[in-house]
Write a protein that holds these residues in place. Structure first.
Motif, mmCIF file in Angstrom:
data_model
loop_
_atom_site.group_PDB
_atom_site.id
_atom_site.type_symbol
_atom_site.label_atom_id
_atom_site.label_comp_id
_atom_site.label_asym_id
_atom_site.label_seq_id
_atom_site.Cartn_x
_atom_site.Cartn_y
_atom_site.Cartn_z
ATOM 1 N N GLY A 1 0.763 -1.234 0.066
ATOM 2 C CA GLY A 1 0.080 0.150 -0.108
ATOM 3 C C GLY A 1 1.045 1.189 0.119
ATOM 4 N N CYS A 2 1.825 1.172 0.731
ATOM 5 C CA CYS A 2 2.630 2.350 1.083
ATOM 6 C C CYS A 2 4.260 2.354 0.832
ATOM 7 C CB CYS A 2 2.542 2.953 2.428
ATOM 8 S SG CYS A 2 3.262 1.940 3.587
ATOM 9 N N GLY A 3 4.607 1.398 0.717
ATOM 10 C CA GLY A 3 6.135 1.189 0.303
ATOM 11 C C GLY A 3 7.022 1.164 1.511
ATOM 12 N N ARG A 4 6.439 1.344 2.603
ATOM 13 C CA ARG A 4 7.314 1.256 3.714
ATOM 14 C C ARG A 4 7.892 0.045 4.249
ATOM 15 N NH1 ARG A 4 3.940 4.670 8.009
ATOM 16 N NH2 ARG A 4 2.307 3.414 7.074
ATOM 17 N N THR A 5 8.766 -0.250 5.173
ATOM 18 C CA THR A 5 9.196 -1.696 5.601
ATOM 19 C C THR A 5 8.338 -1.592 6.991
ATOM 20 O OG1 THR A 5 11.079 -0.443 6.934
ATOM 21 C CG2 THR A 5 11.493 -1.192 4.568
ATOM 22 N N LEU A 6 8.455 -2.822 7.650
ATOM 23 C CA LEU A 6 7.881 -3.000 8.946
ATOM 24 C C LEU A 6 8.487 -2.339 9.998
ATOM 25 C CD1 LEU A 6 6.927 -6.840 9.002
ATOM 26 C CD2 LEU A 6 5.231 -4.878 9.098
ATOM 27 N N PRO A 7 9.839 -1.883 10.021
ATOM 28 C CA PRO A 7 10.488 -1.267 10.945
ATOM 29 C C PRO A 7 9.906 0.179 10.904
ATOM 30 C CG PRO A 7 12.175 -2.837 10.165
ATOM 31 C CD PRO A 7 10.797 -2.972 9.471
ATOM 32 N N GLU A 8 10.118 0.557 9.808
ATOM 33 C CA GLU A 8 9.304 1.962 9.325
ATOM 34 C C GLU A 8 8.071 2.260 9.966
ATOM 35 O OE1 GLU A 8 12.089 3.372 5.798
ATOM 36 O OE2 GLU A 8 10.176 2.324 5.298
ATOM 37 N N ILE A 9 7.107 1.309 9.615
ATOM 38 C CA ILE A 9 5.737 1.433 10.108
ATOM 39 C C ILE A 9 5.780 1.274 11.517
ATOM 40 C CG2 ILE A 9 3.844 0.033 10.023
ATOM 41 C CD1 ILE A 9 4.316 -0.781 7.158
ATOM 42 N N ALA A 10 6.540 0.650 12.262
ATOM 43 C CA ALA A 10 6.394 0.222 13.611
ATOM 44 C C ALA A 10 7.073 1.513 14.587
ATOM 45 C CB ALA A 10 7.473 -0.980 14.157
ATOM 46 N N ARG A 11 7.839 2.262 13.950
ATOM 47 C CA ARG A 11 8.331 3.294 14.494
ATOM 48 C C ARG A 11 7.655 4.961 14.001
ATOM 49 N NH1 ARG A 11 12.728 6.078 14.341
ATOM 50 N NH2 ARG A 11 13.838 6.152 12.271
ATOM 51 N N TRP A 12 6.805 4.963 13.129
ATOM 52 C CA TRP A 12 6.199 5.838 12.175
ATOM 53 C C TRP A 12 5.974 6.951 13.412
ATOM 54 C CZ3 TRP A 12 7.135 7.015 7.589
ATOM 55 C CH2 TRP A 12 6.582 7.848 6.967
ATOM 56 N N HIS A 13 5.257 6.732 14.353
ATOM 57 C CA HIS A 13 4.736 7.790 14.931
ATOM 58 C C HIS A 13 6.000 8.424 16.119
ATOM 59 C CE1 HIS A 13 0.706 7.497 13.677
ATOM 60 N NE2 HIS A 13 0.632 6.279 13.978
ATOM 61 N N ALA A 14 7.148 7.710 16.275
ATOM 62 C CA ALA A 14 8.068 8.060 17.036
ATOM 63 C C ALA A 14 9.081 9.022 16.240
ATOM 64 C CB ALA A 14 8.720 6.780 17.699
ATOM 65 N N MET A 15 8.963 8.903 15.086
ATOM 66 C CA MET A 15 9.638 9.732 13.960
ATOM 67 C C MET A 15 9.481 11.184 14.352
ATOM 68 S SD MET A 15 9.857 7.610 10.389
ATOM 69 C CE MET A 15 10.404 6.031 10.284
ATOM 70 N N GLU A 16 10.537 11.966 14.126
ATOM 71 C CA GLU A 16 10.126 13.495 13.766
ATOM 72 C C GLU A 16 9.592 13.861 12.450
ATOM 73 O OE1 GLU A 16 10.832 15.986 16.080
ATOM 74 O OE2 GLU A 16 11.584 14.339 17.680
ATOM 75 N N SER A 17 8.881 14.832 12.309
ATOM 76 C CA SER A 17 8.394 15.172 11.130
ATOM 77 C C SER A 17 9.193 15.156 10.087
ATOM 78 C CB SER A 17 7.511 16.578 10.970
ATOM 79 O OG SER A 17 6.840 16.897 9.903
ATOM 80 N N ALA A 18 10.486 15.654 10.080
ATOM 81 C CA ALA A 18 11.289 16.016 9.026
ATOM 82 C C ALA A 18 11.777 14.435 8.497
ATOM 83 C CB ALA A 18 12.465 16.646 9.463
ATOM 84 N N GLU A 19 11.849 13.484 9.444
ATOM 85 C CA GLU A 19 12.224 12.038 8.956
ATOM 86 C C GLU A 19 11.109 11.497 8.416
ATOM 87 O OE1 GLU A 19 13.970 7.976 11.022
ATOM 88 O OE2 GLU A 19 13.473 9.513 12.268
ATOM 89 N N ARG A 20 9.806 11.463 8.760
ATOM 90 C CA ARG A 20 8.645 11.093 8.037
ATOM 91 C C ARG A 20 8.819 11.703 6.540
ATOM 92 N NH1 ARG A 20 6.332 12.053 13.045
ATOM 93 N NH2 ARG A 20 5.060 13.893 12.329
ATOM 94 N N LEU A 21 8.733 13.024 6.552
ATOM 95 C CA LEU A 21 8.653 13.658 5.123
ATOM 96 C C LEU A 21 9.916 13.065 4.352
ATOM 97 C CD1 LEU A 21 7.704 16.980 6.261
ATOM 98 C CD2 LEU A 21 6.245 15.517 4.978
ATOM 99 N N SER A 22 11.087 12.690 4.821
ATOM 100 C CA SER A 22 12.314 12.126 4.183
ATOM 101 C C SER A 22 11.921 10.771 3.637
ATOM 102 C CB SER A 22 13.204 12.167 4.888
ATOM 103 O OG SER A 22 14.339 11.469 4.244
ATOM 104 N N VAL A 23 11.196 9.965 4.459
ATOM 105 C CA VAL A 23 10.843 8.708 4.011
ATOM 106 C C VAL A 23 9.873 8.723 3.026
ATOM 107 C CG1 VAL A 23 9.798 6.533 4.799
ATOM 108 C CG2 VAL A 23 11.379 7.544 6.373
ATOM 109 N N MET A 24 8.737 9.632 3.157
ATOM 110 C CA MET A 24 7.704 9.719 2.163
ATOM 111 C C MET A 24 8.307 9.986 0.924
ATOM 112 S SD MET A 24 4.739 11.270 4.770
ATOM 113 C CE MET A 24 3.855 11.750 3.433
ATOM 114 N N SER A 25 9.301 11.062 0.810
ATOM 115 C CA SER A 25 9.723 11.487 -0.387
ATOM 116 C C SER A 25 10.532 10.113 -1.260
ATOM 117 C CB SER A 25 10.741 12.479 -0.196
ATOM 118 O OG SER A 25 12.208 12.198 0.357
ATOM 119 N N ARG A 26 10.911 9.395 -0.361
ATOM 120 C CA ARG A 26 11.835 8.213 -1.056
ATOM 121 C C ARG A 26 10.753 7.024 -1.620
ATOM 122 N NH1 ARG A 26 15.024 9.132 3.326
ATOM 123 N NH2 ARG A 26 14.341 7.075 4.280
#
Length: 67
Positions: free
Chosen positions: A22-47
């Protein structure tokens, strides 16, 4: 905390690439998504589009995103 998310409510992991269909994230990214800073989330989303393309995956459309 911001609500930035690529989630489309299609949570299925491709066994070959280990990416969510659905989104292209890995399980570790999904698991810690809410703990990420906004800049990190945006960086992951751009890739994510390139990551999905490189893996040969087409995103599966899910539920409409919430505002």
């Amino acid at each position: 905390m911001s609500k930035e998310t690529p989630c489309v409510a299609v949570c299925m992991i491709d066994p070959k690439t280990k990416l969510c269909f659905g989104c292209g994230r890995t399980l570790p990214e999904i698991a810690r998504w809410h703990a990420m800073e906004s800049a990190e989330r945006l960086s992951v989303m751009s890739r994510l589009p390139a990551r999905m393309a490189d893996a040969g995956l087409q995103p599966i459309a899910g539920s409409p995103k919430r505002p």
